[in-house]
Design a protein around this motif. Structure first.
Motif, PDB file in Angstrom:
ATOM      1  N   TYR A 189      54.418  16.455  46.787  1.00  0.00           N
ATOM      2  CA  TYR A 189      54.653  17.521  45.813  1.00  0.00           C
ATOM      3  C   TYR A 189      53.340  17.986  45.204  1.00  0.00           C
ATOM      4  N   LEU A 190      53.361  19.199  44.641  1.00  0.00           N
ATOM      5  CA  LEU A 190      52.170  19.813  44.088  1.00  0.00           C
ATOM      6  C   LEU A 190      52.390  20.265  42.649  1.00  0.00           C
ATOM      7  N   SER A 191      51.386  20.054  41.829  1.00  0.00           N
ATOM      8  CA  SER A 191      51.325  20.587  40.465  1.00  0.00           C
ATOM      9  C   SER A 191      49.988  21.303  40.340  1.00  0.00           C
ATOM     10  N   ILE A 192      50.037  22.635  40.289  1.00  0.00           N
ATOM     11  CA  ILE A 192      48.811  23.436  40.317  1.00  0.00           C
ATOM     12  C   ILE A 192      48.711  24.257  39.039  1.00  0.00           C
ATOM     13  N   LEU A 193      47.510  24.293  38.449  1.00  0.00           N
ATOM     14  CA  LEU A 193      47.252  25.153  37.297  1.00  0.00           C
ATOM     15  C   LEU A 193      46.624  26.456  37.795  1.00  0.00           C
ATOM     16  N   PRO A 194      47.327  27.601  37.633  1.00  0.00           N
ATOM     17  CA  PRO A 194      46.763  28.884  38.052  1.00  0.00           C
ATOM     18  C   PRO A 194      46.391  29.723  36.823  1.00  0.00           C
ATOM     19  N   VAL A 195      45.157  30.168  36.752  1.00  0.00           N
ATOM     20  CA  VAL A 195      44.763  31.033  35.642  1.00  0.00           C
ATOM     21  C   VAL A 195      43.937  32.195  36.196  1.00  0.00           C
ATOM     22  N   ASP A 196      44.630  33.280  36.550  1.00  0.00           N
ATOM     23  CA  ASP A 196      43.944  34.523  36.899  1.00  0.00           C
ATOM     24  C   ASP A 196      44.424  35.657  36.005  1.00  0.00           C
ATOM     25  N   GLN A 197      45.119  35.295  34.918  1.00  0.00           N
ATOM     26  CA  GLN A 197      45.703  36.305  34.049  1.00  0.00           C
ATOM     27  C   GLN A 197      44.644  37.136  33.326  1.00  0.00           C
ATOM     28  N   GLY A 198      43.417  36.607  33.215  1.00  0.00           N
ATOM     29  CA  GLY A 198      42.357  37.397  32.598  1.00  0.00           C
ATOM     30  C   GLY A 198      42.126  38.706  33.326  1.00  0.00           C
TER      31      GLY A 198
ATOM     32  N   PRO B  34      41.473  31.226  22.224  1.00  0.00           N
ATOM     33  CA  PRO B  34      40.224  31.858  22.689  1.00  0.00           C
ATOM     34  C   PRO B  34      39.291  30.926  23.451  1.00  0.00           C
ATOM     35  N   VAL B  35      39.515  29.606  23.370  1.00  0.00           N
ATOM     36  CA  VAL B  35      38.644  28.691  24.115  1.00  0.00           C
ATOM     37  C   VAL B  35      38.694  28.961  25.613  1.00  0.00           C
ATOM     38  N   TYR B  36      39.795  29.574  26.084  1.00  0.00           N
ATOM     39  CA  TYR B  36      39.932  29.800  27.526  1.00  0.00           C
ATOM     40  C   TYR B  36      39.180  31.039  28.016  1.00  0.00           C
ATOM     41  N   PHE B  37      38.528  31.771  27.094  1.00  0.00           N
ATOM     42  CA  PHE B  37      37.538  32.741  27.562  1.00  0.00           C
ATOM     43  C   PHE B  37      36.404  32.010  28.270  1.00  0.00           C
ATOM     44  N   ASP B  38      36.160  30.764  27.893  1.00  0.00           N
ATOM     45  CA  ASP B  38      35.171  29.920  28.579  1.00  0.00           C
ATOM     46  C   ASP B  38      35.869  29.280  29.774  1.00  0.00           C
ATOM     47  N   PRO B  39      35.503  29.656  30.991  1.00  0.00           N
ATOM     48  CA  PRO B  39      36.250  29.207  32.170  1.00  0.00           C
ATOM     49  C   PRO B  39      36.202  27.705  32.403  1.00  0.00           C
ATOM     50  N   GLU B  40      35.211  27.023  31.861  1.00  0.00           N
ATOM     51  CA  GLU B  40      35.150  25.578  32.067  1.00  0.00           C
ATOM     52  C   GLU B  40      36.372  24.892  31.470  1.00  0.00           C
ATOM     53  N   ASN B  41      36.910  25.448  30.387  1.00  0.00           N
ATOM     54  CA  ASN B  41      38.077  24.834  29.755  1.00  0.00           C
ATOM     55  C   ASN B  41      39.331  24.936  30.615  1.00  0.00           C
ATOM     56  N   ILE B  42      39.391  25.936  31.468  1.00  0.00           N
ATOM     57  CA  ILE B  42      40.504  26.041  32.415  1.00  0.00           C
ATOM     58  C   ILE B  42      40.487  24.847  33.372  1.00  0.00           C
TER      59      ILE B  42
ATOM     60  N   ALA C  91      45.393  20.674  41.841  1.00  0.00           N
ATOM     61  CA  ALA C  91      44.341  21.664  42.058  1.00  0.00           C
ATOM     62  C   ALA C  91      44.330  22.649  40.903  1.00  0.00           C
ATOM     63  N   VAL C  92      43.246  23.406  40.822  1.00  0.00           N
ATOM     64  CA  VAL C  92      43.150  24.519  39.886  1.00  0.00           C
ATOM     65  C   VAL C  92      42.928  25.790  40.698  1.00  0.00           C
ATOM     66  N   ALA C  93      43.693  26.828  40.391  1.00  0.00           N
ATOM     67  CA  ALA C  93      43.581  28.112  41.094  1.00  0.00           C
ATOM     68  C   ALA C  93      43.083  29.163  40.118  1.00  0.00           C
ATOM     69  N   SER C  94      41.995  29.842  40.478  1.00  0.00           N
ATOM     70  CA  SER C  94      41.479  30.872  39.590  1.00  0.00           C
ATOM     71  C   SER C  94      40.602  31.838  40.381  1.00  0.00           C
ATOM     72  N   THR C  95      39.825  32.621  39.650  1.00  0.00           N
ATOM     73  CA  THR C  95      39.060  33.710  40.241  1.00  0.00           C
ATOM     74  C   THR C  95      37.708  33.232  40.785  1.00  0.00           C
ATOM     75  N   PHE C  96      37.055  34.121  41.552  1.00  0.00           N
ATOM     76  CA  PHE C  96      35.692  33.838  42.013  1.00  0.00           C
ATOM     77  C   PHE C  96      34.785  33.517  40.826  1.00  0.00           C
ATOM     78  N   GLY C  97      34.919  34.308  39.745  1.00  0.00           N
ATOM     79  CA  GLY C  97      34.044  34.129  38.600  1.00  0.00           C
ATOM     80  C   GLY C  97      34.251  32.801  37.901  1.00  0.00           C
ATOM     81  N   VAL C  98      35.502  32.461  37.624  1.00  0.00           N
ATOM     82  CA  VAL C  98      35.821  31.214  36.915  1.00  0.00           C
ATOM     83  C   VAL C  98      35.344  30.007  37.697  1.00  0.00           C
ATOM     84  N   LEU C  99      35.721  29.932  38.963  1.00  0.00           N
ATOM     85  CA  LEU C  99      35.409  28.745  39.758  1.00  0.00           C
ATOM     86  C   LEU C  99      33.951  28.732  40.216  1.00  0.00           C
TER      87      LEU C  99
END
Length: 353
Positions: free
Chosen positions: A70-79, A92-100, A111-119
């Motif tokens: 099974y998988l539990s993935i955190l996706p944050v591309d809502q920005g 607002p701490v999540y403007f800093d991508p490291e906190n994601i 896993a963590v799923a996000s944008t080119f910029g965040v990762l």
């Protein structure tokens, strides 16, 4: 993390409805079910090269659900998709991508799923600590009027260079641009596989005609199921889909190919049966179905998330990909919410319907 959460108590009067249901249309014996040997059973004889299998293994064997199938993935591309201000004003701490990434790590996600910029900004520090899934396309929100399109934000090779084990992409099936998106992402997935990365497809529907006086069919089981089937056709290794909320999209809208008999043969109106139809369209569960956690509604988030996880697991799905319910609340509460969802997949007493 606590693993003794009482799911029955959380579901209250709905507990029996969700926990005792038996799927009689498409039975559990017909499915490839998640387990520690799932990758060997599905992909060992496929055209996926050994590097892809290693990437999939990294995904499935990391975090609190590692080794369970099974998988539990955190996706944050809502920005990008929902605007950063709207997505992060509560925290607002999540403007800093490291906190994601820290949230995904602390919560024991696969896993963590996000944008080119965040990762990309944090690749050197974290790519070896938690599997990265780079979302390679987005519906940017500033075009006015907004349109249903997904634009590539970078190259697959960029994701590989930053140490990602997988790429994710969205296709808006039903939109005017879906044919182009389908071609783009099929080619991107081929490149990802050649490089040794796994592929995850967000199989979403977008068309104003899918919302009628009878209802909104953007999450209809028959339409989302067909979107899943198109996703596995372009060789997605994992399918992301919204939990079905209704059915009869082809029939009530009046398009495509349908027959009253197919609805009677394949499903009922029970939420687990509707999700089972989504699983069936993922090659009878051989390609894992992860359902999205949906937006945050406040106090009901825990019960909503647990309910979604129970439906997904009992239908034969592979897990949950949940972001807003977690990152739009204080850090510690976000971790606890993700851990509660993981408990559903860790409790053997919650089995296939």
């Amino acid at each position: 993390m606590k693993t003794d959460i009482n799911i029955t108590d959380l579901l209250e009067e709905k507990a029996s409805f969700y926990l005792d249901h038996v799927c009689e249309k498409i039975t559990k014996d017909e499915l490839q079910t998640p387990g520690k040997n799932s990758l060997d059973k599905v992909f060992a004889n496929s055209n996926r090269n050994p590097q892809v299998l290693r990437s999939l293994s990294q995904l499935y064997n990391h975090g609190n659900l590692g080794g369970t199938g099974y998988l539990s993935i955190l996706p944050v591309d809502q920005g990008v998709e929902h605007s950063a201000a709207f997505s992060f004003y509560k925290n607002p701490v999540y403007f800093d991508p490291e906190n994601i990434i820290k949230l995904a790590l602390e919560a024991g996600c696969n896993a963590v799923a996000s944008t080119f910029g965040v990762l990309g900004l944090n690749a050197g520090k974290y790519a070896h600590k938690i599997p990265f899934i780079v979302k390679i396309n987005h519906n940017e929100l500033l075009t006015y009027p907004n349109k249903y399109d997904q634009t590539l934000f970078g190259k697959v090779k960029n994701a590989w260079d930053m140490g990602a084990v997988a790429v994710g992409a969205t296709i808006y099936f039903g939109s005017e641009e879906s044919d182009r998106q389908l071609k783009e992402i099929a080619e991107a997935f081929e490149e990802a596989h050649n490089l040794g990365m796994a592929t995850i497809l967000w199989c979403y529907l977008r068309n104003e005609a899918f919302k009628t006086e009878k209802g909104d069919y953007h999450a209809a089981a028959d339409l989302t199921g067909q979107a899943n089937h198109l996703g596995v056709t372009i060789q997605a290794d994992i399918i992301k889909q919204k939990l079905p909320t209704n059915n009869f999209g082809f029939k009530d809208i009046g398009f495509g190919k349908y027959d009253d008999a197919m609805y009677e043969a394949l499903t009922t109106d029970h939420p687990i049966d509707l999700c089972r139809l989504q699983v069936a369209n993922c090659y009878m569960g051989k390609i894992g179905l992860i359902n999205s956690g949906g937006g945050s509604k406040g106090e009901s988030d825990l019960v909503d998330a647990i309910t979604t996880a129970v439906i997904n697991k009992r239908a034969g799905g592979t897990g949950l990909i949940m972001g807003r319910k977690a990152f739009q609340r204080p850090f510690k509460e976000g971790v606890e919410l993700i851990n509660a969802v993981q408990c559903v997949y860790l409790q053997n007493k919650i089995g296939l319907a």
